[in-house]
Design a protein around this motif. Sequence first.
Motif, PDB file in Angstrom:
ATOM      1  N   SER A 130       0.848  -1.194   0.000  1.00 48.97           N
ATOM      2  CA  SER A 130       0.000   0.000   0.000  1.00 48.97           C
ATOM      3  C   SER A 130       0.885   1.246   0.000  1.00 48.97           C
ATOM      4  O   SER A 130       2.099   1.174   0.191  1.00 48.97           O
ATOM      5  CB  SER A 130      -0.893  -0.002   1.239  1.00 48.97           C
ATOM      6  OG  SER A 130      -0.102   0.165   2.401  1.00 48.97           O
ATOM      7  N   ALA A 131       0.262   2.375  -0.196  1.00 52.69           N
ATOM      8  CA  ALA A 131       0.980   3.650  -0.129  1.00 52.69           C
ATOM      9  C   ALA A 131       1.575   3.838   1.266  1.00 52.69           C
ATOM     10  O   ALA A 131       2.667   4.393   1.426  1.00 52.69           O
ATOM     11  CB  ALA A 131       0.046   4.791  -0.468  1.00 52.69           C
ATOM     12  N   ARG A 132       0.884   3.329   2.265  1.00 53.55           N
ATOM     13  CA  ARG A 132       1.379   3.429   3.642  1.00 53.55           C
ATOM     14  C   ARG A 132       2.675   2.635   3.812  1.00 53.55           C
ATOM     15  O   ARG A 132       3.599   3.090   4.480  1.00 53.55           O
ATOM     16  CB  ARG A 132       0.287   2.904   4.588  1.00 53.55           C
ATOM     17  CG  ARG A 132       0.567   3.124   6.027  1.00 53.55           C
ATOM     18  CD  ARG A 132      -0.628   2.744   6.858  1.00 53.55           C
ATOM     19  NE  ARG A 132      -0.331   2.840   8.266  1.00 53.55           N
ATOM     20  CZ  ARG A 132      -1.222   2.856   9.212  1.00 53.55           C
ATOM     21  NH1 ARG A 132      -2.501   2.764   8.902  1.00 53.55           N
ATOM     22  NH2 ARG A 132      -0.879   2.960  10.468  1.00 53.55           N
ATOM     23  N   ASP A 133       2.753   1.442   3.178  1.00 56.41           N
ATOM     24  CA  ASP A 133       3.973   0.640   3.232  1.00 56.41           C
ATOM     25  C   ASP A 133       5.143   1.368   2.577  1.00 56.41           C
ATOM     26  O   ASP A 133       6.254   1.382   3.102  1.00 56.41           O
ATOM     27  CB  ASP A 133       3.774  -0.703   2.524  1.00 56.41           C
ATOM     28  CG  ASP A 133       2.794  -1.612   3.232  1.00 56.41           C
ATOM     29  OD1 ASP A 133       2.604  -1.452   4.456  1.00 56.41           O
ATOM     30  OD2 ASP A 133       2.218  -2.488   2.552  1.00 56.41           O
TER      31      ASP A 133
ATOM     32  N   LEU B  84      10.260   4.546   2.586  1.00 58.96           N
ATOM     33  CA  LEU B  84      11.017   5.652   2.002  1.00 58.96           C
ATOM     34  C   LEU B  84      11.176   6.844   2.942  1.00 58.96           C
ATOM     35  O   LEU B  84      12.176   7.548   2.894  1.00 58.96           O
ATOM     36  CB  LEU B  84      10.351   6.118   0.703  1.00 58.96           C
ATOM     37  CG  LEU B  84      10.333   5.084  -0.414  1.00 58.96           C
ATOM     38  CD1 LEU B  84       9.612   5.643  -1.630  1.00 58.96           C
ATOM     39  CD2 LEU B  84      11.741   4.666  -0.782  1.00 58.96           C
ATOM     40  N   PHE B  85      10.166   7.093   3.770  1.00 59.42           N
ATOM     41  CA  PHE B  85      10.181   8.242   4.671  1.00 59.42           C
ATOM     42  C   PHE B  85       9.815   7.790   6.085  1.00 59.42           C
ATOM     43  O   PHE B  85       8.729   8.092   6.583  1.00 59.42           O
ATOM     44  CB  PHE B  85       9.206   9.317   4.177  1.00 59.42           C
ATOM     45  CG  PHE B  85       9.436   9.719   2.753  1.00 59.42           C
ATOM     46  CD1 PHE B  85      10.479  10.561   2.427  1.00 59.42           C
ATOM     47  CD2 PHE B  85       8.623   9.240   1.744  1.00 59.42           C
ATOM     48  CE1 PHE B  85      10.704  10.934   1.113  1.00 59.42           C
ATOM     49  CE2 PHE B  85       8.833   9.606   0.426  1.00 59.42           C
ATOM     50  CZ  PHE B  85       9.882  10.459   0.115  1.00 59.42           C
TER      51      PHE B  85
ATOM     52  N   GLU C 295       5.732  10.141  12.443  1.00 63.15           N
ATOM     53  CA  GLU C 295       4.955  11.320  12.820  1.00 63.15           C
ATOM     54  C   GLU C 295       3.469  11.120  12.552  1.00 63.15           C
ATOM     55  O   GLU C 295       2.625  11.523  13.352  1.00 63.15           O
ATOM     56  CB  GLU C 295       5.436  12.547  12.043  1.00 63.15           C
ATOM     57  CG  GLU C 295       6.772  13.063  12.491  1.00 63.15           C
ATOM     58  CD  GLU C 295       7.246  14.226  11.628  1.00 63.15           C
ATOM     59  OE1 GLU C 295       6.420  14.826  10.912  1.00 63.15           O
ATOM     60  OE2 GLU C 295       8.449  14.525  11.676  1.00 63.15           O
ATOM     61  N   LEU C 296       3.139  10.495  11.425  1.00 64.97           N
ATOM     62  CA  LEU C 296       1.739  10.319  11.044  1.00 64.97           C
ATOM     63  C   LEU C 296       1.069   9.144  11.756  1.00 64.97           C
ATOM     64  O   LEU C 296      -0.077   9.235  12.182  1.00 64.97           O
ATOM     65  CB  LEU C 296       1.613  10.116   9.532  1.00 64.97           C
ATOM     66  CG  LEU C 296       1.997  11.320   8.669  1.00 64.97           C
ATOM     67  CD1 LEU C 296       2.026  10.919   7.206  1.00 64.97           C
ATOM     68  CD2 LEU C 296       1.014  12.452   8.890  1.00 64.97           C
TER      69      LEU C 296
ATOM     70  N   GLU D  36      14.805   1.303   1.503  1.00 66.54           N
ATOM     71  CA  GLU D  36      14.891   2.762   1.426  1.00 66.54           C
ATOM     72  C   GLU D  36      15.487   3.226   0.101  1.00 66.54           C
ATOM     73  O   GLU D  36      15.685   4.412  -0.102  1.00 66.54           O
ATOM     74  CB  GLU D  36      15.727   3.297   2.587  1.00 66.54           C
ATOM     75  CG  GLU D  36      15.070   3.075   3.930  1.00 66.54           C
ATOM     76  CD  GLU D  36      15.891   3.620   5.077  1.00 66.54           C
ATOM     77  OE1 GLU D  36      16.932   4.263   4.835  1.00 66.54           O
ATOM     78  OE2 GLU D  36      15.489   3.409   6.220  1.00 66.54           O
ATOM     79  N   GLN D  37      15.789   2.289  -0.789  1.00 64.52           N
ATOM     80  CA  GLN D  37      16.395   2.641  -2.074  1.00 64.52           C
ATOM     81  C   GLN D  37      15.316   2.820  -3.135  1.00 64.52           C
ATOM     82  O   GLN D  37      14.323   2.107  -3.149  1.00 64.52           O
ATOM     83  CB  GLN D  37      17.357   1.550  -2.509  1.00 64.52           C
ATOM     84  CG  GLN D  37      18.462   1.301  -1.502  1.00 64.52           C
ATOM     85  CD  GLN D  37      19.336   0.167  -1.941  1.00 64.52           C
ATOM     86  OE1 GLN D  37      20.312   0.384  -2.632  1.00 64.52           O
ATOM     87  NE2 GLN D  37      18.962  -1.033  -1.569  1.00 64.52           N
TER      88      GLN D  37
END
Length: 133
Positions: free
Chosen positions: A10-13, A18-19, A25-26, A54-55
Amino acid sequence: MSDTPPKRHSARDVLRELFPESYRELFGEDPQGGAPTLGLYPVADGRLALVHGEQLAEFTPLEPRGRNALHCDLCHYTRSRSEAAVYRVVVAARRTRYVTLCLGTEGCQRRAGSRGLENLADRIFPIEPVYAD
């Protein structure tokens, strides 16, 4: 030959991989502590993004030339020019790799399985900084 189907992310994954600071924080701490994200995702303008932990590598499509069939470097199927494309990936200041991939990214990843994605990531990563600090 029975590979397990590739894991859907998902976008959350992707945000978590990556961030990580923004993710914390979220959403707070990562409850899974999970495995790194590995996948090939379509981006704007026909480009693709290969994410491995993270790449991140960006694949830029090249203009089609010729009319011969292409052999996909991910799923190893031979495809026509309308089903595959050649992509450029900058991996260092003066080093570029060229990769042929199917245009149907999801089906290609399914055929390749996780082992195929890992092999592709091993060919591309680590990406060296292009600019001096």
